[in-house]
Write an enzyme that holds these catalytic residues in place. Structure first.
Site, mmCIF file in Angstrom:
data_model
loop_
_atom_site.group_PDB
_atom_site.id
_atom_site.type_symbol
_atom_site.label_atom_id
_atom_site.label_comp_id
_atom_site.label_asym_id
_atom_site.label_seq_id
_atom_site.Cartn_x
_atom_site.Cartn_y
_atom_site.Cartn_z
ATOM 1 N N ASP A 230 0.874 -1.156 0.000
ATOM 2 C CA ASP A 230 0.000 0.000 0.000
ATOM 3 C C ASP A 230 0.922 1.219 0.000
ATOM 4 O OD1 ASP A 230 -2.259 1.692 0.358
ATOM 5 O OD2 ASP A 230 -1.971 1.649 2.522
ATOM 6 N N ASP B 263 -0.132 5.090 1.079
ATOM 7 C CA ASP B 263 -0.374 6.002 2.194
ATOM 8 C C ASP B 263 -0.282 5.270 3.529
ATOM 9 O OD1 ASP B 263 -0.825 8.009 0.383
ATOM 10 O OD2 ASP B 263 -3.003 7.889 0.485
ATOM 11 N N ASP C 60 -3.496 12.459 0.137
ATOM 12 C CA ASP C 60 -4.560 13.418 -0.184
ATOM 13 C C ASP C 60 -4.684 14.470 0.906
ATOM 14 O OD1 ASP C 60 -5.409 12.432 -2.669
ATOM 15 O OD2 ASP C 60 -6.743 10.968 -1.753
ATOM 16 N N ASP D 248 -4.920 3.419 -3.191
ATOM 17 C CA ASP D 248 -6.063 4.265 -3.544
ATOM 18 C C ASP D 248 -5.662 5.733 -3.638
ATOM 19 O OD1 ASP D 248 -8.637 4.846 -4.244
ATOM 20 O OD2 ASP D 248 -9.493 4.634 -2.240
ATOM 21 N N ASP E 198 -2.354 -0.749 5.684
ATOM 22 C CA ASP E 198 -2.823 -0.196 6.955
ATOM 23 C C ASP E 198 -4.321 0.044 6.993
ATOM 24 O OD1 ASP E 198 -3.462 3.048 6.740
ATOM 25 O OD2 ASP E 198 -2.227 2.246 5.148
#
Length: 275
Positions: free
Chosen positions: A9, A11, A20, A95, A178
């Site tokens: 992942d 972030d 973001d 994402d 996470d």
């Protein structure tokens, strides 16, 4: 190659914050964010914010400068470089978006360590506006997963990766994440794979509550130092002695040096599940 696929992942895993939120706060767009966050999907909202920031005169260079000073743990980059040098195939499933991730990885000097970046498309048009689009077009072809946000199902990405080696029994996946969005892919991992959830984060909590659904081994981590130690221990435990002998002299020297400078210790026990 070692036959090990390491999926990160982004972030709060490769970097230590949500990209973001970092961009929004650093560019002074928190009020705009609060106006839109309850009214549209997150991915669509970020695209809308980029449009409004562009109209306010914020440039792509402004965004790059913000991204290049993003907080990260000092042991993350060495961990990624070591895993790559040991022959692992590294991928990102996130994402966030391609513009953020490519900018940060290039700044850190580790973009070439990754064979794939699976994320929401992000591109700059001729007028200098950053567009952020959904990975899955949820208006035309929704992914149908109730566990994931409408713009991305990470579980389907893992299934696509698995389909590329379904006839090869020696492939193993190590997945690090996470967030709640990392729970769906954890359900796709099989026996022989490894799930590394960040302790006290949403995916760790979901796994603790649903441990019976997880087929892979689970090893929690807390910070970048912990991630490096556990990840490299898992990788080296999976690499056979024969594979090690096939490495060239430079890789072998790097491996020896790594063990001289890092105290791996014993691999932590499997994730404790509260009763």
């Amino acid at each position: 190659m070692s036959g090990i696929i390491v999926v990160f992942d982004f972030d709060k895993t490769i970097i230590d914050i949500d990209s973001d939120n970092w961009v929004v706060d650093e560019l002074g767009a928190t009020d705009l964010f609060n106006q839109h966050v309850q009214n549209m999907p997150w991915n669509s909202m970020m695209d809308k914010l980029m449009e409004e920031l562009h109209l306010q005169g914020k440039t792509i260079e402004d965004i790059k400068q913000v991204l290049n000073r993003v907080p990260k743990h000092p042991r993350i980059v060495p961990a990624i470089k070591a895993a790559h040098a040991l022959g692992c195939d590294l991928m990102v499933v996130s994402d966030a978006n391609t513009f953020y991730i490519e900018t940060i990885l290039n700044h850190l000097g580790i973009r070439e360590c990754f064979s794939e970046i699976n994320t929401n498309p992000g591109f700059v048009d001729d007028e200098g506006k950053l567009w952020i689009l959904p990975y899955h077009d949820f208006n035309k072809s929704p992914h149908g997963c109730s566990l994931c946000p409408p713009n991305m199902c990470k579980g389907k990405i893992i299934e696509r990766i698995q389909s590329t080696f379904k006839t090869e029994n020696n492939k193993r996946i190590i997945y690090l994440g996470d967030g709640a969005g990392d729970f769906c892919p954890s359900l796709k991992l099989v026996e022989g794979d490894y799930m590394m959830p960040r302790k006290d984060f949403p995916v760790w909590d979901l796994i603790c509550k649903n441990r019976q659904l997880i087929k892979s081994e689970v090893h929690e981590w807390t910070d970048g130092e912990d991630l490096e130690r556990i990840l490299l221990h898992i990788i080296t435990s999976l690499i056979s002695i024969d594979d090690m002998k096939k490495n060239d002299d430079n890789t072998s020297q790097m491996f020896d040096c790594k063990f001289e400078t890092i105290s791996l210790g014993a691999l932590p026990k499997f994730l404790y599940v509260p009763q």
